[in-house]
Design a protein around this motif. Structure first.
Motif, PDB file in Angstrom:
ATOM      1  N   ALA A   1       8.479  10.062  -4.994  1.00  0.00           N
ATOM      2  CA  ALA A   1       8.350   9.812  -3.554  1.00  0.00           C
ATOM      3  C   ALA A   1       7.683   8.462  -3.363  1.00  0.00           C
ATOM      4  O   ALA A   1       6.680   8.163  -4.013  1.00  0.00           O
ATOM      5  N   ARG A   2       8.268   7.648  -2.491  1.00  0.00           N
ATOM      6  CA  ARG A   2       7.694   6.331  -2.226  1.00  0.00           C
ATOM      7  C   ARG A   2       7.749   6.034  -0.732  1.00  0.00           C
ATOM      8  O   ARG A   2       8.602   6.552  -0.011  1.00  0.00           O
ATOM      9  N   ALA A   3       6.837   5.175  -0.314  1.00  0.00           N
ATOM     10  CA  ALA A   3       6.782   4.771   1.089  1.00  0.00           C
ATOM     11  C   ALA A   3       7.955   3.847   1.391  1.00  0.00           C
ATOM     12  O   ALA A   3       8.259   2.941   0.620  1.00  0.00           O
ATOM     13  N   VAL A   4       8.622   4.092   2.510  1.00  0.00           N
ATOM     14  CA  VAL A   4       9.686   3.212   2.986  1.00  0.00           C
ATOM     15  C   VAL A   4       9.086   2.194   3.943  1.00  0.00           C
ATOM     16  O   VAL A   4       9.450   1.024   3.953  1.00  0.00           O
ATOM     17  N   SER A   5       8.132   2.652   4.736  1.00  0.00           N
ATOM     18  CA  SER A   5       7.401   1.830   5.688  1.00  0.00           C
ATOM     19  C   SER A   5       5.912   2.045   5.393  1.00  0.00           C
ATOM     20  O   SER A   5       5.583   2.844   4.524  1.00  0.00           O
ATOM     21  N   PRO A   6       5.014   1.377   6.096  1.00  0.00           N
ATOM     22  CA  PRO A   6       3.602   1.731   5.902  1.00  0.00           C
ATOM     23  C   PRO A   6       3.417   3.220   6.216  1.00  0.00           C
ATOM     24  O   PRO A   6       3.936   3.728   7.207  1.00  0.00           O
TER      25      PRO A   6
ATOM     26  N   SER B   1      -8.017  14.251   2.047  1.00  0.00           N
ATOM     27  CA  SER B   1      -8.320  12.826   1.918  1.00  0.00           C
ATOM     28  C   SER B   1      -7.187  12.039   2.551  1.00  0.00           C
ATOM     29  O   SER B   1      -6.019  12.396   2.391  1.00  0.00           O
ATOM     30  N   LYS B   2      -7.531  10.960   3.245  1.00  0.00           N
ATOM     31  CA  LYS B   2      -6.521  10.136   3.910  1.00  0.00           C
ATOM     32  C   LYS B   2      -6.168   8.959   2.996  1.00  0.00           C
ATOM     33  O   LYS B   2      -7.045   8.296   2.467  1.00  0.00           O
ATOM     34  N   PHE B   3      -4.856   8.737   2.820  1.00  0.00           N
ATOM     35  CA  PHE B   3      -4.368   7.635   2.001  1.00  0.00           C
ATOM     36  C   PHE B   3      -3.428   6.756   2.811  1.00  0.00           C
ATOM     37  O   PHE B   3      -2.718   7.232   3.689  1.00  0.00           O
ATOM     38  N   TYR B   4      -3.425   5.472   2.465  1.00  0.00           N
ATOM     39  CA  TYR B   4      -2.542   4.497   3.086  1.00  0.00           C
ATOM     40  C   TYR B   4      -1.641   3.925   1.991  1.00  0.00           C
ATOM     41  O   TYR B   4      -2.124   3.524   0.931  1.00  0.00           O
ATOM     42  N   PHE B   5      -0.326   3.926   2.236  1.00  0.00           N
ATOM     43  CA  PHE B   5       0.636   3.417   1.275  1.00  0.00           C
ATOM     44  C   PHE B   5       1.428   2.277   1.905  1.00  0.00           C
ATOM     45  O   PHE B   5       1.869   2.384   3.050  1.00  0.00           O
ATOM     46  N   ASP B   6       1.628   1.213   1.146  1.00  0.00           N
ATOM     47  CA  ASP B   6       2.455   0.091   1.585  1.00  0.00           C
ATOM     48  C   ASP B   6       3.922   0.399   1.288  1.00  0.00           C
ATOM     49  O   ASP B   6       4.221   1.226   0.420  1.00  0.00           O
ATOM     50  N   PRO B   7       4.854  -0.298   1.959  1.00  0.00           N
ATOM     51  CA  PRO B   7       6.274  -0.090   1.658  1.00  0.00           C
ATOM     52  C   PRO B   7       6.558  -0.273   0.162  1.00  0.00           C
ATOM     53  O   PRO B   7       6.015  -1.179  -0.477  1.00  0.00           O
ATOM     54  N   ASN B   8       7.381   0.626  -0.391  1.00  0.00           N
ATOM     55  CA  ASN B   8       7.777   0.670  -1.801  1.00  0.00           C
ATOM     56  C   ASN B   8       6.674   1.171  -2.739  1.00  0.00           C
ATOM     57  O   ASN B   8       6.900   1.262  -3.942  1.00  0.00           O
ATOM     58  N   GLU B   9       5.514   1.501  -2.216  1.00  0.00           N
ATOM     59  CA  GLU B   9       4.441   2.036  -3.055  1.00  0.00           C
ATOM     60  C   GLU B   9       4.692   3.534  -3.295  1.00  0.00           C
ATOM     61  O   GLU B   9       4.987   4.278  -2.369  1.00  0.00           O
ATOM     62  N   PRO B  10       4.588   3.982  -4.555  1.00  0.00           N
ATOM     63  CA  PRO B  10       4.829   5.398  -4.829  1.00  0.00           C
ATOM     64  C   PRO B  10       3.671   6.291  -4.385  1.00  0.00           C
ATOM     65  O   PRO B  10       2.505   5.925  -4.560  1.00  0.00           O
ATOM     66  N   LEU B  11       4.009   7.448  -3.815  1.00  0.00           N
ATOM     67  CA  LEU B  11       3.013   8.497  -3.598  1.00  0.00           C
ATOM     68  C   LEU B  11       2.825   9.219  -4.927  1.00  0.00           C
ATOM     69  O   LEU B  11       1.732   9.596  -5.290  1.00  0.00           O
TER      70      LEU B  11
END
Length: 143
Positions: free
Chosen positions: A77-82, A12-22
């Motif tokens: 784990a969190r996104a640093v960038s998109p 499954s493909k996921f999109y995370f915004d900056p600072n959003e946790p995986l």
């Protein structure tokens, strides 16, 4: 959105915004992520102290240690960038591992435990020991 890779894996493909946790530290391991685009920070928190352990980018994997070990995430784990990431569910990983030779599975699980323990010791947070029993493949290999 589900995709199929060339080896029959369903992801499954996921999109995370900056600072959003995986995933957060302490969450149950429910999947691993293959980073397609962007940067992910792996961190560990102890009390008021948060330490950045790694920055991962395209082509790297995050969340696999806890998933392989069948444990909770000892790191977050969190996104640093998109970030665009492909999620591999536990049953998909288990199918891949089951199709592998017993020795390869045993070595992988042993390496995961050693890596996890080494990181914890370096961070000053040694964990309880877990010793694999014969049911984890040793008796099958030794006959």
């Amino acid at each position: 959105m589900a995709d199929r890779s060339g080896d029959g894996l369903t992801v499954s493909k996921f999109y995370f915004d900056p600072n959003e946790p995986l995933f957060d530290q302490g969450d149950p391991a429910t999947s691993l992520f293959l980073i397609e685009d962007g940067t992910v920070e792996v961190y560990q928190t102890a009390g008021a102290r948060t330490v950045s352990l790694a920055r991962l980018g395209p082509g790297e994997v995050v969340g696999e240690l806890a998933l392989i070990e069948g444990a909770i995430h000892t790191r977050g784990a969190r996104a640093v960038s998109p970030v665009i990431a492909l999620e591999v569910a536990p049953d998909q990983l288990e199918a891949v591992l089951e199709s592998s030779h017993t020795l390869a599975r045993l070595l992988l699980k042993h390496m995961v435990r050693k890596l996890d323990k080494t990181t914890d010791i370096a961070f000053g947070q040694p964990r309880l020991e877990h010793t694999p029993g014969p049911s984890q493949g040793v008796s099958e290999i030794l006959g």
